[in-house]
Motif scaffolding. Structure first.
Motif, mmCIF file in Angstrom:
data_model
loop_
_atom_site.group_PDB
_atom_site.id
_atom_site.type_symbol
_atom_site.label_atom_id
_atom_site.label_comp_id
_atom_site.label_asym_id
_atom_site.label_seq_id
_atom_site.Cartn_x
_atom_site.Cartn_y
_atom_site.Cartn_z
ATOM 1 N N LEU A 171 -39.216 -46.889 -66.111
ATOM 2 C CA LEU A 171 -40.088 -48.504 -67.225
ATOM 3 C C LEU A 171 -38.709 -49.155 -68.362
ATOM 4 N N SER A 172 -38.122 -47.708 -68.507
ATOM 5 C CA SER A 172 -36.750 -48.496 -69.127
ATOM 6 C C SER A 172 -36.286 -48.817 -68.979
ATOM 7 N N TYR A 221 -35.805 -55.881 -58.360
ATOM 8 C CA TYR A 221 -36.424 -55.431 -57.454
ATOM 9 C C TYR A 221 -37.732 -54.408 -58.275
ATOM 10 N N VAL A 222 -36.439 -53.490 -59.252
ATOM 11 C CA VAL A 222 -37.477 -52.084 -59.432
ATOM 12 C C VAL A 222 -38.464 -52.892 -60.763
ATOM 13 N N ARG A 269 -38.903 -54.998 -75.782
ATOM 14 C CA ARG A 269 -37.357 -55.337 -77.024
ATOM 15 C C ARG A 269 -36.677 -54.221 -76.913
ATOM 16 N N PRO A 270 -35.033 -54.770 -77.609
ATOM 17 C CA PRO A 270 -33.814 -53.006 -77.561
ATOM 18 C C PRO A 270 -34.524 -52.643 -78.759
ATOM 19 N N ASP A 309 -48.795 -50.861 -67.536
ATOM 20 C CA ASP A 309 -49.232 -49.934 -68.612
ATOM 21 C C ASP A 309 -48.321 -48.852 -68.748
ATOM 22 N N ARG A 310 -47.027 -49.217 -70.023
ATOM 23 C CA ARG A 310 -46.491 -48.133 -70.933
ATOM 24 C C ARG A 310 -47.293 -48.087 -71.404
ATOM 25 N N SER A 311 -48.080 -48.603 -72.535
ATOM 26 C CA SER A 311 -48.538 -47.438 -73.351
ATOM 27 C C SER A 311 -49.315 -45.973 -72.923
ATOM 28 N N ARG A 312 -49.603 -45.848 -71.441
ATOM 29 C CA ARG A 312 -50.138 -45.108 -70.812
ATOM 30 C C ARG A 312 -49.142 -44.045 -69.816
ATOM 31 N N VAL A 313 -48.136 -45.053 -69.671
ATOM 32 C CA VAL A 313 -47.542 -44.247 -68.425
ATOM 33 C C VAL A 313 -46.055 -42.828 -69.418
ATOM 34 N N LEU A 314 -46.001 -43.621 -70.537
ATOM 35 C CA LEU A 314 -45.047 -43.319 -71.870
ATOM 36 C C LEU A 314 -45.009 -42.313 -72.743
ATOM 37 N N THR A 315 -44.676 -41.320 -72.818
ATOM 38 C CA THR A 315 -45.201 -40.231 -73.124
ATOM 39 C C THR A 315 -44.941 -40.162 -74.551
#
Ligand code: ADP
Ligand code: MG
Length: 422
Positions: free
Chosen positions: A251-252, A258-259, A392-393, A267-273
């Motif tokens: 994700l990051s 392509y990727v 964002r960065p 939904d990053r807020s759900r996948v990233l921990t």
């Protein structure tokens, strides 16, 4: 420990497969091969799967996932390259040794796998053991245990057609678990299930994996499923693996456009921990440290506050101390333990970022991440949280370009607003 390794594996279908490999190695592309009826299903795949890991292979239909999986258990022989299982080169095994390994050490769960309609659920779950020649009494005992594991206790004597689709899929999983195989290969195993049941099965698999620690290679075309299940994910496109990494890495830092396109709607807020974005705390002190030592440490490391842990070996997070608090007490007798503020707001490592906004906004200090034993695993500064949620960065990138102080103020503002509206 490496359980499984693929080394420069190719699978070419067509009249002259070896020549296909050579042409690909010389730079011909897949479409070019296609023109004369040669299909490059898997091109130069290399990766390792660690013991106890869920390794997901994700890609659109036709990208080569099933072909790759069939080479991992020796059902298909690579046109070129090697597959090593427990360090053993599968292509070097005799046909009999390979069959033996497949029946004892590797289990497959397919999308549409067959339950025998005229055998009970228990007999169906015991099928893999029957193939291995395990005596009836023992195989029924182990099959019953496997049915328990997948939440089908009591269903053994029933017929398959008395079970819902989701339950039947559980029987398939039980069949794979009953054999005690170390390696589970799952090809779109949940893809035919409707979304709620599918989610249940994902939970069940994660739960089982916590207890059983199998090595699992799981194939899916569904990105959200991949992100939920995979310790690491290999993304395939047109026969090639284009990226391998943890969900958060992909994700990051998507490897290419392509990727990036593929993951943009996740939904990053759900996948990233919390664990995937936390940083090492800058200053950690113990309850029996002296305040003046804390002031010095904070100044040296340019940190505004220290995290206080109980003395070794426990090292549990107990509180925080700001520079102002420590400085005010620096001339006196007390220890850090007496002047700290208790750490009341913490997050667990597996908490999704969506759940961190509210707690992060309750303090100006980075949010401490605490593991199941109460130990400080890391901290999530508010800026980092915002950077991870937006595209964002990261603060580290930004620090190179400006002093960031103004941005920090605004971020602080917006994090409070977001939390308030949540
Ligand atoms: N036995 C075969 N003979 C010829 N082509 C095949 C064979 N098996 C798969 N293919 C082709 O290889 C490519 C990859 O297929 P597959 O591995 O099934 O992809 P996925 O599982 O990702 O959908 C496809 O173009 C498919 O048509
Ligand atoms: Mg497939």
């Amino acid at each position: 420990m490496t359980k499984l390794a693929a080394e420069h594996v190719f699978k070419i279908f067509g009249r002259r497969p070896k020549e296909g490999v050579r042409r690909l190695q010389e730079g011909a592309d897949r479409d070019r091969l296609r023109e004369d009826g040669t299909t490059a299903a898997v091109i130069d795949a290399s990766f390792t799967v660690q013991e106890g890991e869920i390794f997901v292979i994700m890609g659109l239909s036709g990208s080569g996932k099933s072909t790759l999986l069939r080479m991992l258990n020796g059902l298909l022989e690579p046109t070129s390259g090697r597959v090593l299982f427990d360090g053993q080169d599968l292509t070097a095994l005799s046909a009999k040794a390979l069959r033996d390994m497949r029946s004892r050490k590797i289990s497959m769960v397919f999308q549409h796998f067959a339950l025998f309609p005229h055998r009970s659920v228990l007999e169906n779950a015991a099928y893999g053991l029957e193939v291995q020649g395990v005596p009836r009494a023992e195989r029924e005992k182990r099959a019953a245990e496997a049915l328990d594991l997948v939440g089908l206790d009591g269903w053994g004597p029933h017929w398959p057609d008395e079970l819902s689709g989701g339950m039947q899929q559980r029987v398939g999983l039980a069949r794979a678990l009953a054999t005690d195989a170390d390696l589970l290969l799952m090809d779109e195993s949940f893809s035919a299930l409707d979304p709620l049941i599918r989610r249940d099965m994902q939970d069940q698999l994660l739960d089982l994996q916590q207890r059983l620690r199998k090595t699992i290679v799981f194939i899916t075309h569904d990105l959200n499923e991949a992100m939920r299940l995979g310790d690491r994910i290999a993304v395939m496109r047109d026969g090639r693996i284009v990226q391998i990494g943890a969900a958060a890495d992909i994700l990051s830092h998507p490897a290419d456009d392509y990727v990036a396109g593929f993951v943009q709607d996740v939904d990053r807020s759900r996948v990233l921990t919390a664990a995937s974005i936390m940083e090492r705390p800058r200053v950690i002190v113990s309850t029996d440290d002296q305040p003046d030592a804390v002031v010095r440490a904070l100044r040296t490391d340019k940190a505004s506050a220290a995290f206080v842990v109980s003395p070794a070996p426990a090292l549990r997070l107990v509180g925080t101390v700001t520079e102002a608090q420590a400085a005010a007490a620096a001339d006196g007798e007390g220890t850090v333990g007496e002047l700290m503020r208790a750490a009341t707001v913490t997050a667990q490592p597996d908490a999704p970022l969506a759940d961190l906004l509210a707690p992060a906004s309750r303090s100006d200090l980075p949010l401490p991440v605490v593991d199941g034993d109460g130990r400080l695993a890391g901290v999530v500064p508010q800026l980092r949280l915002l950077a991870a949620l937006g595209d964002r960065p990261t603060p580290a990138d930004r620090a190179d370009r400006s002093d960031g102080s103004d941005t920090a103020g605004r971020a602080d503002q917006s994090i409070r607003e977001e939390a308030a509206s949540a």
